[in-house]
Design a protein around this motif. Structure first.
Motif, PDB file in Angstrom:
ATOM      1  N   PHE A 226       0.942  -1.120   0.055  1.00 31.16           N
ATOM      2  CA  PHE A 226      -0.134   0.155   0.029  1.00 31.16           C
ATOM      3  C   PHE A 226       0.907   1.199   0.203  1.00 31.16           C
ATOM      4  N   ILE A 227       0.878   2.097  -1.067  1.00 35.27           N
ATOM      5  CA  ILE A 227       1.806   3.173  -1.185  1.00 35.27           C
ATOM      6  C   ILE A 227       0.908   4.563  -1.305  1.00 35.27           C
ATOM      7  N   GLN A 228       1.052   5.524  -0.786  1.00 32.99           N
ATOM      8  CA  GLN A 228       0.395   6.766  -0.862  1.00 32.99           C
ATOM      9  C   GLN A 228       1.103   7.733  -1.752  1.00 32.99           C
ATOM     10  N   LYS A 229       0.580   7.959  -3.044  1.00 31.04           N
ATOM     11  CA  LYS A 229       0.945   9.046  -3.818  1.00 31.04           C
ATOM     12  C   LYS A 229       0.028  10.124  -4.020  1.00 31.04           C
ATOM     13  N   ASP A 230      -0.397  10.483  -5.000  1.00 33.23           N
ATOM     14  CA  ASP A 230      -1.604  11.499  -5.096  1.00 33.23           C
ATOM     15  C   ASP A 230      -2.763  10.677  -4.573  1.00 33.23           C
ATOM     16  N   GLU A 231      -2.863   9.290  -5.018  1.00 32.70           N
ATOM     17  CA  GLU A 231      -3.971   8.700  -4.336  1.00 32.70           C
ATOM     18  C   GLU A 231      -3.271   7.451  -3.479  1.00 32.70           C
ATOM     19  N   VAL A 232      -4.102   6.498  -3.044  1.00 29.18           N
ATOM     20  CA  VAL A 232      -3.495   5.365  -2.507  1.00 29.18           C
ATOM     21  C   VAL A 232      -3.238   4.328  -3.703  1.00 29.18           C
ATOM     22  N   HIS A 233      -2.205   3.648  -3.727  1.00 31.24           N
ATOM     23  CA  HIS A 233      -1.890   2.588  -4.655  1.00 31.24           C
ATOM     24  C   HIS A 233      -1.724   1.357  -4.029  1.00 31.24           C
ATOM     25  N   VAL A 234      -2.383   0.148  -4.562  1.00 28.39           N
ATOM     26  CA  VAL A 234      -2.483  -0.874  -3.914  1.00 28.39           C
ATOM     27  C   VAL A 234      -1.841  -2.091  -4.943  1.00 28.39           C
ATOM     28  N   ASP A 235      -0.701  -2.744  -4.723  1.00 28.23           N
ATOM     29  CA  ASP A 235      -0.123  -3.696  -5.560  1.00 28.23           C
ATOM     30  C   ASP A 235      -0.547  -5.056  -4.861  1.00 28.23           C
ATOM     31  N   ILE A 236      -0.904  -6.087  -5.273  1.00 30.15           N
ATOM     32  CA  ILE A 236      -1.415  -7.478  -4.871  1.00 30.15           C
ATOM     33  C   ILE A 236      -1.031  -8.397  -5.930  1.00 30.15           C
ATOM     34  N   ILE A 237      -0.603  -9.683  -5.547  1.00 33.19           N
ATOM     35  CA  ILE A 237      -0.189 -10.513  -6.460  1.00 33.19           C
ATOM     36  C   ILE A 237      -0.626 -12.051  -5.507  1.00 33.19           C
ATOM     37  N   ILE A 238      -1.610 -12.563  -5.888  1.00 36.19           N
ATOM     38  CA  ILE A 238      -2.279 -13.822  -5.387  1.00 36.19           C
ATOM     39  C   ILE A 238      -1.878 -15.053  -6.428  1.00 36.19           C
ATOM     40  N   LYS A 239      -1.519 -15.936  -5.761  1.00 32.27           N
ATOM     41  CA  LYS A 239      -1.178 -17.397  -6.353  1.00 32.27           C
ATOM     42  C   LYS A 239      -1.915 -18.446  -5.609  1.00 32.27           C
ATOM     43  N   GLN A 240      -2.304 -19.296  -6.727  1.00 32.31           N
ATOM     44  CA  GLN A 240      -3.291 -20.702  -6.309  1.00 32.31           C
ATOM     45  C   GLN A 240      -2.871 -21.944  -7.374  1.00 32.31           C
ATOM     46  N   ARG A 241      -1.905 -22.606  -7.024  1.00 37.12           N
ATOM     47  CA  ARG A 241      -1.185 -23.457  -7.703  1.00 37.12           C
ATOM     48  C   ARG A 241      -0.681 -22.793  -9.043  1.00 37.12           C
ATOM     49  N   GLN A 242      -1.347 -23.205 -10.331  1.00 36.29           N
ATOM     50  CA  GLN A 242      -0.901 -22.614 -11.520  1.00 36.29           C
ATOM     51  C   GLN A 242      -1.524 -21.444 -11.852  1.00 36.29           C
ATOM     52  N   LEU A 243      -2.591 -20.913 -10.966  1.00 30.38           N
ATOM     53  CA  LEU A 243      -3.135 -19.636 -11.219  1.00 30.38           C
ATOM     54  C   LEU A 243      -2.659 -18.488 -10.489  1.00 30.38           C
ATOM     55  N   CYS A 244      -2.655 -17.048 -11.246  1.00 32.33           N
ATOM     56  CA  CYS A 244      -2.021 -16.021 -10.647  1.00 32.33           C
ATOM     57  C   CYS A 244      -2.901 -14.822 -10.883  1.00 32.33           C
ATOM     58  N   LEU A 245      -3.164 -14.072  -9.908  1.00 31.28           N
ATOM     59  CA  LEU A 245      -3.945 -12.838 -10.361  1.00 31.28           C
ATOM     60  C   LEU A 245      -2.997 -11.555  -9.837  1.00 31.28           C
ATOM     61  N   LYS A 246      -2.697 -10.983 -10.704  1.00 33.43           N
ATOM     62  CA  LYS A 246      -2.016  -9.507 -10.279  1.00 33.43           C
ATOM     63  C   LYS A 246      -3.059  -8.384 -10.660  1.00 33.43           C
ATOM     64  N   LEU A 247      -2.812  -7.519  -9.416  1.00 34.71           N
ATOM     65  CA  LEU A 247      -3.821  -6.468  -9.357  1.00 34.71           C
ATOM     66  C   LEU A 247      -2.925  -4.937  -8.997  1.00 34.71           C
ATOM     67  N   HIS A 248      -3.268  -4.062  -9.663  1.00 31.16           N
ATOM     68  CA  HIS A 248      -2.850  -2.582  -9.447  1.00 31.16           C
ATOM     69  C   HIS A 248      -4.042  -1.872  -9.107  1.00 31.16           C
ATOM     70  N   LEU A 249      -4.402  -1.610  -8.035  1.00 33.55           N
ATOM     71  CA  LEU A 249      -5.500  -0.770  -7.441  1.00 33.55           C
ATOM     72  C   LEU A 249      -5.252   0.759  -7.171  1.00 33.55           C
ATOM     73  N   ILE A 250      -6.043   1.710  -7.635  1.00 27.48           N
ATOM     74  CA  ILE A 250      -5.879   3.070  -7.460  1.00 27.48           C
ATOM     75  C   ILE A 250      -7.148   3.686  -6.876  1.00 27.48           C
ATOM     76  N   GLN A 251      -7.191   4.052  -5.428  1.00 32.83           N
ATOM     77  CA  GLN A 251      -8.343   4.664  -5.005  1.00 32.83           C
ATOM     78  C   GLN A 251      -8.576   6.147  -5.007  1.00 32.83           C
ATOM     79  N   LYS A 252      -9.727   6.335  -5.689  1.00 30.45           N
ATOM     80  CA  LYS A 252     -10.043   7.770  -5.833  1.00 30.45           C
ATOM     81  C   LYS A 252     -11.328   8.150  -5.585  1.00 30.45           C
ATOM     82  N   ASP A 253     -11.594   9.352  -4.872  1.00 30.10           N
ATOM     83  CA  ASP A 253     -12.798  10.040  -4.538  1.00 30.10           C
ATOM     84  C   ASP A 253     -13.425   9.220  -3.195  1.00 30.10           C
ATOM     85  N   ILE A 254     -12.772   9.305  -2.186  1.00 25.88           N
ATOM     86  CA  ILE A 254     -13.231   8.379  -0.935  1.00 25.88           C
ATOM     87  C   ILE A 254     -14.477   9.158  -0.103  1.00 25.88           C
ATOM     88  N   CYS A 255     -15.455   8.174  -0.089  1.00 28.71           N
ATOM     89  CA  CYS A 255     -16.725   8.744   0.870  1.00 28.71           C
ATOM     90  C   CYS A 255     -16.738   8.088   2.093  1.00 28.71           C
TER      91      CYS A 255
END
Length: 309
Positions: A226-255
């Protein structure tokens, strides 16, 4: 097991149940949370609404005499608001809506995985989560502050019930409005006496196929930052045997939203309906799906966020 959309109303108090209904189209994204709080001395209900035009939440509380629940078929009434499995008639002070949910996409299930919680659905948990529909058509009309919008977009429905939300969690949800794709993700600290662990549940929905990641299927987090730049950026890598899910999330306009703690809605969390998520899904060395979701829902609670250098 009991239909997750219906009311469970466990005997222990405090306890809450909440329905999360999201609609999205090019000109507006909105979410409606309808919930019931069972406390030792009273029962209360609430409706919470937020949207990407006003970037604020509206929260209304209802007393027990204004609450009515029918089991079969399921009907929940809060004063003049009526929720069923296929529709919502919403009557708040400044917001009204008549919405219909068509062609709902249910989560695949089995005896081992009756809900997204898998075998944990059979255990007493701090919070039970359920995905009611990954993707469906939502249509009707929405009126906010005397301005009306024709709704003809994509919907998503989930539900939570228990005593409290986890102390640490990341929640992400997005659909494309022009095709049958969507992603739900939750990573959370799970207290399960006498231990606690980081639980993972995620479903990537692409062209009528569901790819599930879960702790009970062997999923683990290879990276989460979790890194705070202008917005919060989240980098996630999830592994499940041969499966891989890579995410780069940017949080904008929080309520700011109300959230449950020990059955009461007195804590506040931040949710965005306008976040961005870049997704890469691969099996072995083959990239199966890569895309960017706009207008996504994102909550980040309890995790330390580093400041960018």
């Amino acid at each position: 097991m009991q239909n997750e959309f219906g009311l469970h109303k466990e005997s222990k108090h405090p306890y809450f149940e909440g329905w999360y209904i999201k609609g999205m189209q090019e000109d507006i994204i909105f979410s409606i949370i309808i919930g019931i709080q069972y406390q030792s001395s009273q029962t209360l209900a609430f409706i919470q609404f937020m949207d990407t035009i006003h970037q604020t939440s509206v929260y209304e509380v209802y007393e027990e005499p204004q609450l009515y629940v029918q089991s079969n078929p399921f009907i929940l009434k809060l004063k003049d608001t009526i929720l069923t499995e296929d529709s919502l008639h919403l009557c708040m002070e400044s917001i009204q809506a008549d919405l219909v949910f068509d062609e709902k996409t249910a989560l695949t299930s089995s005896r081992y995985m009756p809900t997204i919680m898998g075998p944990f659905a059979y255990l007493p948990m701090q919070c039970h989560h359920a995905v009611i529909s990954l993707h469906h058509q939502i249509s009707g009309r929405l009126t906010m502050r005397e301005k009306s919008y024709d709704i003809n977009g994509i919907g998503y429905i989930e539900k939570d019930r228990g005593t409290s939300f986890p102390s640490q969690y990341v929640w992400f949800q997005a659909n494309h409005t022009d095709r049958n794709t969507g992603l739900f993700l939750s990573i959370a600290d799970i207290p399960l006496k006498p231990i606690s662990f980081t639980g993972i549940i995620a479903v990537l929905y692409v062209n009528d196929k569901q790819y599930r990641f879960a702790s009970y299927l062997g999923a683990h987090i290879q990276q989460m930052k979790f890194i705070q730049k202008d917005e919060v950026h989240v980098d996630i890598i999830i592994k499940q045997r041969q499966l891989c899910l890579k995410l780069h999330l940017i949080q904008k306009d929080i309520c700011e939203l109300h959230a449950p703690y020990e059955g009461d809605m007195h804590i506040k969390i931040g949710e965005s309906l306008n976040s961005v998520g870049h997704v890469i899904f691969s099996i072995g060395k083959n990239v199966i799906y890569e895309d960017t979701f706009m207008h996504a829902g994102l909550e980040i609670v309890g995790y330390p966020i580093e400041q960018a250098e």
